[in-house]
Design an enzyme around this catalytic site. Structure first.
Site, PDB file in Angstrom:
ATOM      1  N   GLU A 196       0.839  -1.320   0.068  1.00 28.29           N
ATOM      2  CA  GLU A 196      -0.178  -0.061  -0.082  1.00 28.29           C
ATOM      3  C   GLU A 196       0.803   1.276   0.107  1.00 28.29           C
ATOM      4  O   GLU A 196       1.947   1.276   0.730  1.00 28.29           O
ATOM      5  CB  GLU A 196      -0.977   0.080   1.272  1.00 28.29           C
ATOM      6  CG  GLU A 196      -1.891   0.962   1.296  1.00 28.29           C
ATOM      7  CD  GLU A 196      -2.978   0.818   2.550  1.00 28.29           C
ATOM      8  OE1 GLU A 196      -3.477   1.970   3.038  1.00 28.29           O
ATOM      9  OE2 GLU A 196      -3.205  -0.388   2.726  1.00 28.29           O
ATOM     10  N   ASP A 250       0.382   5.382   0.429  1.00 32.06           N
ATOM     11  CA  ASP A 250      -0.799   6.284   0.891  1.00 32.06           C
ATOM     12  C   ASP A 250      -0.505   7.648   0.968  1.00 32.06           C
ATOM     13  O   ASP A 250       0.500   8.353   1.547  1.00 32.06           O
ATOM     14  CB  ASP A 250      -1.090   6.114   2.566  1.00 32.06           C
ATOM     15  CG  ASP A 250      -1.800   4.528   2.816  1.00 32.06           C
ATOM     16  OD1 ASP A 250      -2.172   3.999   1.910  1.00 32.06           O
ATOM     17  OD2 ASP A 250      -1.648   4.056   3.858  1.00 32.06           O
ATOM     18  N   GLU A 279      -3.235  10.455   2.879  1.00 32.38           N
ATOM     19  CA  GLU A 279      -4.471  10.648   3.792  1.00 32.38           C
ATOM     20  C   GLU A 279      -4.493  11.820   4.104  1.00 32.38           C
ATOM     21  O   GLU A 279      -3.131  12.576   4.439  1.00 32.38           O
ATOM     22  CB  GLU A 279      -4.406   9.808   4.784  1.00 32.38           C
ATOM     23  CG  GLU A 279      -4.550   8.105   4.622  1.00 32.38           C
ATOM     24  CD  GLU A 279      -4.652   7.246   5.541  1.00 32.38           C
ATOM     25  OE1 GLU A 279      -5.460   6.301   5.604  1.00 32.38           O
ATOM     26  OE2 GLU A 279      -4.164   7.497   7.034  1.00 32.38           O
ATOM     27  N   ASN A 290       2.325   6.946   4.033  1.00 33.72           N
ATOM     28  CA  ASN A 290       2.921   5.772   4.686  1.00 33.72           C
ATOM     29  C   ASN A 290       3.146   4.817   3.638  1.00 33.72           C
ATOM     30  O   ASN A 290       2.302   4.801   2.253  1.00 33.72           O
ATOM     31  CB  ASN A 290       1.903   5.261   5.594  1.00 33.72           C
ATOM     32  CG  ASN A 290       2.443   4.197   6.574  1.00 33.72           C
ATOM     33  OD1 ASN A 290       3.654   3.866   6.562  1.00 33.72           O
ATOM     34  ND2 ASN A 290       1.522   3.820   7.754  1.00 33.72           N
ATOM     35  N   GLU A 337       5.536   6.299   8.638  1.00 35.83           N
ATOM     36  CA  GLU A 337       4.770   7.533   8.335  1.00 35.83           C
ATOM     37  C   GLU A 337       5.670   8.732   8.491  1.00 35.83           C
ATOM     38  O   GLU A 337       6.597   8.980   9.028  1.00 35.83           O
ATOM     39  CB  GLU A 337       3.646   7.677   9.740  1.00 35.83           C
ATOM     40  CG  GLU A 337       2.824   6.399   9.778  1.00 35.83           C
ATOM     41  CD  GLU A 337       3.341   5.498  10.830  1.00 35.83           C
ATOM     42  OE1 GLU A 337       4.448   5.376  10.954  1.00 35.83           O
ATOM     43  OE2 GLU A 337       2.458   4.608  11.259  1.00 35.83           O
ATOM     44  N   TRP A 395      -8.791   8.931  16.138  1.00 35.59           N
ATOM     45  CA  TRP A 395      -7.490   9.178  16.178  1.00 35.59           C
ATOM     46  C   TRP A 395      -7.105  10.088  15.077  1.00 35.59           C
ATOM     47  O   TRP A 395      -6.009  10.723  15.317  1.00 35.59           O
ATOM     48  CB  TRP A 395      -6.811   7.994  15.763  1.00 35.59           C
ATOM     49  CG  TRP A 395      -7.214   7.733  14.173  1.00 35.59           C
ATOM     50  CD1 TRP A 395      -8.093   6.808  13.879  1.00 35.59           C
ATOM     51  CD2 TRP A 395      -6.551   7.840  13.186  1.00 35.59           C
ATOM     52  NE1 TRP A 395      -8.192   6.422  12.705  1.00 35.59           N
ATOM     53  CE2 TRP A 395      -7.090   7.272  12.153  1.00 35.59           C
ATOM     54  CE3 TRP A 395      -5.367   8.641  12.699  1.00 35.59           C
ATOM     55  CZ2 TRP A 395      -6.858   7.423  10.671  1.00 35.59           C
ATOM     56  CZ3 TRP A 395      -4.931   8.882  11.610  1.00 35.59           C
ATOM     57  CH2 TRP A 395      -5.494   8.239  10.461  1.00 35.59           C
ATOM     58  N   ARG A 430       9.777   5.839  19.824  1.00 36.40           N
ATOM     59  CA  ARG A 430       9.052   4.651  19.163  1.00 36.40           C
ATOM     60  C   ARG A 430       9.947   3.506  18.817  1.00 36.40           C
ATOM     61  O   ARG A 430       9.502   2.375  18.781  1.00 36.40           O
ATOM     62  CB  ARG A 430       8.458   5.148  17.756  1.00 36.40           C
ATOM     63  CG  ARG A 430       7.615   4.182  17.072  1.00 36.40           C
ATOM     64  CD  ARG A 430       7.008   4.743  15.902  1.00 36.40           C
ATOM     65  NE  ARG A 430       6.295   4.021  15.246  1.00 36.40           N
ATOM     66  CZ  ARG A 430       5.647   4.457  14.067  1.00 36.40           C
ATOM     67  NH1 ARG A 430       5.904   5.762  13.588  1.00 36.40           N
ATOM     68  NH2 ARG A 430       4.996   3.634  13.261  1.00 36.40           N
TER      69      ARG A 430
END
Length: 291
Positions: free
Chosen positions: A105, A107, A109, A124, A134, A199, A276
């Protein structure tokens, strides 16, 4: 810095190629010819003889569409005008995707916000079902006031995200270092408008105001200059080297533009998120200057 300084005209070459399993397509037809409505019923409307398509969101459902064709590499352009006013909680999308648990995929968005606050552009890349790559941006213009062109260039070497032909992100192929890269699964083009107020806006703190519904985003001028996989083909491993996108990268002007975008307008980069990834950043983060 003037926005016009960054606009450039892309060059396209025409080619006719007949391969039993792969068709080179430069699609710029109507939405009737190119797309199928996938959900939302009458909330998705093809207008102006197929030249425009609008998606709406209300408290009962969003809406979306997908391309009739599957593609393996290409350049994909779409003009969008995003939901105006209080768009908090809404997500408008334009992306490529295959199907299944191990899907690929790519993306774009567009995360809505309360009136007066900027949209967040969320990008992403998934390969073999894994994303977590991201990058997010704020735009240098109002994406609700007029149409702007959003582009995905996908070839075997890299993926380039562009806005009005300005590169904002490059994700390079680092398979040699063990990083999966989408290159073998044909993908369709998808677009949707849906509610994600758990979110999407300020981490879910700002909810959708349904008194403002319906929310509407507009699409036009879809163009796919791409390898179209024929419906009866099982092959997913051919590309056309005569198409300009098949080897497209960044020239000096492109590198200057992407530096400007990433220095001035990037608000999140997974490659800078050490909290992260306490055990070390992903491998590609140490290998690409422009991710």
């Amino acid at each position: 810095m003037a926005q016009s300084d960054y606009y450039s005209n892309s060059k396209a070459s025409a080619i006719v190629l007949a391969i039993s399993c792969l068709i080179v397509a430069a699609s710029a037809g109507s939405f009737y010819d190119e797309m199928d409505i996938t959900f939302g019923g009458e909330r998705a409307k093809i207008l102006n003889g197929g030249q425009d398509l609008s998606l709406s969101l209300d408290q009962y459902s969003g809406s979306g569409f997908q391309s009739k064709n599957e593609y393996l590499f290409g350049r994909f352009d779409m003009q969008l005008k995003l939901v105006p006013g209080n768009s908090a909680g809404s997500v408008t999308t334009f992306y490529l995707s295959s199907q299944g648990a191990g899907h690929d995929e790519i993306d774009f968005e567009f995360l809505g916000n309360s009136t007066g606050n900027p949209y967040t552009i969320h990008t992403n890349v998934y390969s073999q079902g894994k994303g977590d790559k991201e990058q997010q941006f704020h735009l240098w213009f109002d994406p609700t006031a007029a149409f702007h062109t959003y582009t995905i260039v996908w070839n075997a070497q890299r993926i380039i995200f562009l806005i009005d032909n300005i590169p904002v992100r490059v994700f390079s192929n680092h398979e040699a270092a063990g990083v999966p890269f989408p290159k073998s699964q044909p993908m369709r083009v998808y677009a949707s408008l849906w509610n994600a107020d758990d979110w999407a806006t300020q981490g879910g703190r700002v909810k959708t105001d349904w008194t403002k519904a319906p929310f509407t985003a507009s699409y036009r001028k879809f163009n796919a200059n791409a390898n179209k996989v024929s419906p009866n083909s099982k092959s997913t491993s051919s590309e056309n080297e005569n198409q300009s996108w098949s080897t497209q990268g960044l020239d000096a002007a492109g590198r200057n533009r992407i530096r400007w975008v990433q220095n001035k307008h990037m608000i999140y980069n997974y490659c800078n998120d050490y909290s992260r990834f306490p055990n070390g950043l992903p491998v590609e983060c140490t290998r690409s200057r422009f991710l």
